[in-house]
Design a protein around this motif. Structure first.
Motif, PDB file in Angstrom:
ATOM      1  N   TYR A 245       0.834  -1.203   0.000  1.00 32.07           N
ATOM      2  CA  TYR A 245       0.000   0.000   0.000  1.00 32.07           C
ATOM      3  C   TYR A 245       0.872   1.258   0.000  1.00 32.07           C
ATOM      4  CZ  TYR A 245      -4.579  -2.148   0.720  1.00 32.07           C
ATOM      5  OH  TYR A 245      -5.747  -2.844   0.558  1.00 32.07           O
ATOM      6  N   ILE A 301     -13.789   0.462   5.568  1.00 38.21           N
ATOM      7  CA  ILE A 301     -12.771   1.198   4.823  1.00 38.21           C
ATOM      8  C   ILE A 301     -12.097   0.205   3.893  1.00 38.21           C
ATOM      9  CG2 ILE A 301     -10.714   2.641   4.964  1.00 38.21           C
ATOM     10  CD1 ILE A 301     -11.452   3.304   7.837  1.00 38.21           C
ATOM     11  N   GLN A 302     -12.220   0.430   2.586  1.00 41.64           N
ATOM     12  CA  GLN A 302     -11.719  -0.552   1.642  1.00 41.64           C
ATOM     13  C   GLN A 302     -10.851   0.035   0.533  1.00 41.64           C
ATOM     14  OE1 GLN A 302     -11.842  -4.172   1.366  1.00 41.64           O
ATOM     15  NE2 GLN A 302     -12.052  -3.641   3.507  1.00 41.64           N
ATOM     16  N   ARG A 303     -10.562   1.334   0.603  1.00 44.88           N
ATOM     17  CA  ARG A 303      -9.696   1.925  -0.416  1.00 44.88           C
ATOM     18  C   ARG A 303      -8.652   2.799   0.247  1.00 44.88           C
ATOM     19  NH1 ARG A 303     -12.193   6.561  -4.064  1.00 44.88           N
ATOM     20  NH2 ARG A 303      -9.942   6.904  -4.295  1.00 44.88           N
ATOM     21  N   ASP A 311      -5.936   4.384   6.271  1.00 50.37           N
ATOM     22  CA  ASP A 311      -5.402   3.243   5.523  1.00 50.37           C
ATOM     23  C   ASP A 311      -4.955   2.104   6.429  1.00 50.37           C
ATOM     24  OD1 ASP A 311      -5.878   4.928   3.444  1.00 50.37           O
ATOM     25  OD2 ASP A 311      -3.782   5.176   2.841  1.00 50.37           O
ATOM     26  N   ILE A 314      -7.797  -0.446   7.187  1.00 52.40           N
ATOM     27  CA  ILE A 314      -8.489  -1.167   6.117  1.00 52.40           C
ATOM     28  C   ILE A 314      -8.625  -2.643   6.470  1.00 52.40           C
ATOM     29  CG2 ILE A 314      -8.378  -1.900   3.701  1.00 52.40           C
ATOM     30  CD1 ILE A 314      -6.919   0.711   3.084  1.00 52.40           C
ATOM     31  N   ASP A 344      -1.332  -5.815   2.247  1.00 48.48           N
ATOM     32  CA  ASP A 344      -2.624  -6.437   1.939  1.00 48.48           C
ATOM     33  C   ASP A 344      -2.569  -7.933   2.250  1.00 48.48           C
ATOM     34  OD1 ASP A 344      -5.211  -6.705   1.029  1.00 48.48           O
ATOM     35  OD2 ASP A 344      -4.613  -6.988  -1.058  1.00 48.48           O
TER      36      ASP A 344
END
Length: 366
Positions: A245, A301-303, A311, A314, A344
């Protein structure tokens, strides 16, 4: 009468995140852009019987300081901040930047002087928040600068922030209490474990967390929240990890950070974007060790928005922070840096605690 969105935001911060009580003193740091929220916050705090003092920045304030102050002035700490952090009961930081890149090209030596000047205050802050004698919370007021960095229109970004804080729900506090209950089960399990291991296609790293305390981040210290975290034993991490990310620190963006670690010490790194800046950060004392190990749980929260507050929460990601540990977890690493780097885990991620698989493809199994 139906409350406005900023009335609900202020009520959530004062009465849930900070739980302000009659006679307590609150120190608020922000910018003048946050005035709509500051007015409602002031009202809510006064209704709770709390005293509030504001410390507000204007546009380009730090650049003016860097351009005009001599070395002696740059090395002077803020007497007002020191007094507040020594004597106030709570601290609220509302991020509302005019320009997130304002300090991107700042002189490194001058920035170092500023950091050195605030070292004593930072230590007081860490000690008091660590021992619980000062409550603290961090949140965001949506600004055009933040929306631009996130790649959103202003309206979409406002919706994103308000949704992440559950402000569109009739009773946001009830939603955060649900988060608290869910995460407490995870924390209770992890607090019985000695090791935590993250694995995916580009990561395999194990850290010792024996004797450290996992924290339930339920919207009190950060708003929004949704993570469980602790500080690893400083010399325990072994393996490698890839952070895919994007992450922004002091206006500088990095992405694709790969770290190799032996006995807690980061021995080697590579960076796909922003390598020069990352190299400079790794010259700062304490950055070769991890100060935090965490698992995010906020599936609302996914973006990525290139703002760590969001962030790192997420759902389906994990993060490690280089630098400063959290005293309330038992961490001992010291640094002027605490930088969260996010990986991720939704595609092929697995997490093991004491060898037991507790998480797969972004979801807990416990």
């Amino acid at each position: 009468m139906k409350k406005s969105i900023y009335e609900k935001y202020a009520d959530l911060l004062i009465n849930y995140s900070l739980h302000m009580e009659k006679g307590e003193k609150l120190f608020v740091k922000s910018t003048f852009l946050a005035e709509p929220l500051l007015k409602e916050l002031y009202r809510a705090a006064l209704q709770a019987g709390a005293q509030v003092e504001f410390f507000l920045d204007f546009e380009d304030q730090q650049n003016i300081l860097l351009d005009n102050a001599d070395a002696e002035l740059l090395q002077k700490e803020s007497e007002l901040k020191r007094y507040a952090f020594e004597n106030f009961d709570a601290f609220l930081s509302i991020q509302a930047p005019y320009n997130v890149n304002a300090l991107k090209d700042a002189d490194n030596e001058k920035m170092k002087r500023l950091k050195d000047a605030s070292a004593g205050i930072s230590k007081i802050y860490s000690e008091r928040t660590g021992n619980g004698s000062m409550k603290r919370s961090l949140c965001v007021f949506p600004t055009a600068a933040l929306a631009q960095v996130a790649g959103m229109s202003m309206g979409d970004y406002e919706d994103f922030v308000f949704s992440a804080c559950y402000l569109y729900h009739e009773n946001p506090v009830e939603e955060w209490l649900k988060v608290r209950k869910m995460q407490q089960g995870i924390v209770d399990h992890l607090n019985k474990c000695k090791t935590i291991r993250y694995v995916n296609g580009r990561t395999d790293i194990t850290l010792n967390v024996e004797g450290r305390i996992w924290q339930n981040s339920d919207g009190c210290n950060n708003m929004p929240s949704g993570e469980v975290f602790t500080s690893p034993v400083e010399d325990s991490a072994n393996g490698h990890i890839y952070f895919d990310y994007p992450s922004v620190y002091n206006g500088n963006e990095v992405q694709g950070v790969k770290l190799e670690v032996k006995d807690g010490y980061i021995t080697k790194w590579s960076v796909d974007q922003g390598a020069d800046f990352f190299d400079k950060i790794m010259e700062i004392p304490g950055t070769h060790y991890f100060g935090e190990v965490a698992i995010a749980t906020n599936y609302g929260i996914q973006r990525p928005t290139k703002h760590t507050l969001f962030d790192e929460k997420i759902g389906g990601t994990v993060h490690l922070a280089i630098g400063q540990s959290y005293l309330n977890t038992g961490g001992k690493n010291e640094s002027s840096v605490h930088w969260d780097l996010i990986a991720d885990m939704k595609k092929d991620g697995e997490i093991y605690a004491d060898g037991e698989k507790i998480y797969e493809k972004g979801q807990f199994l416990i």
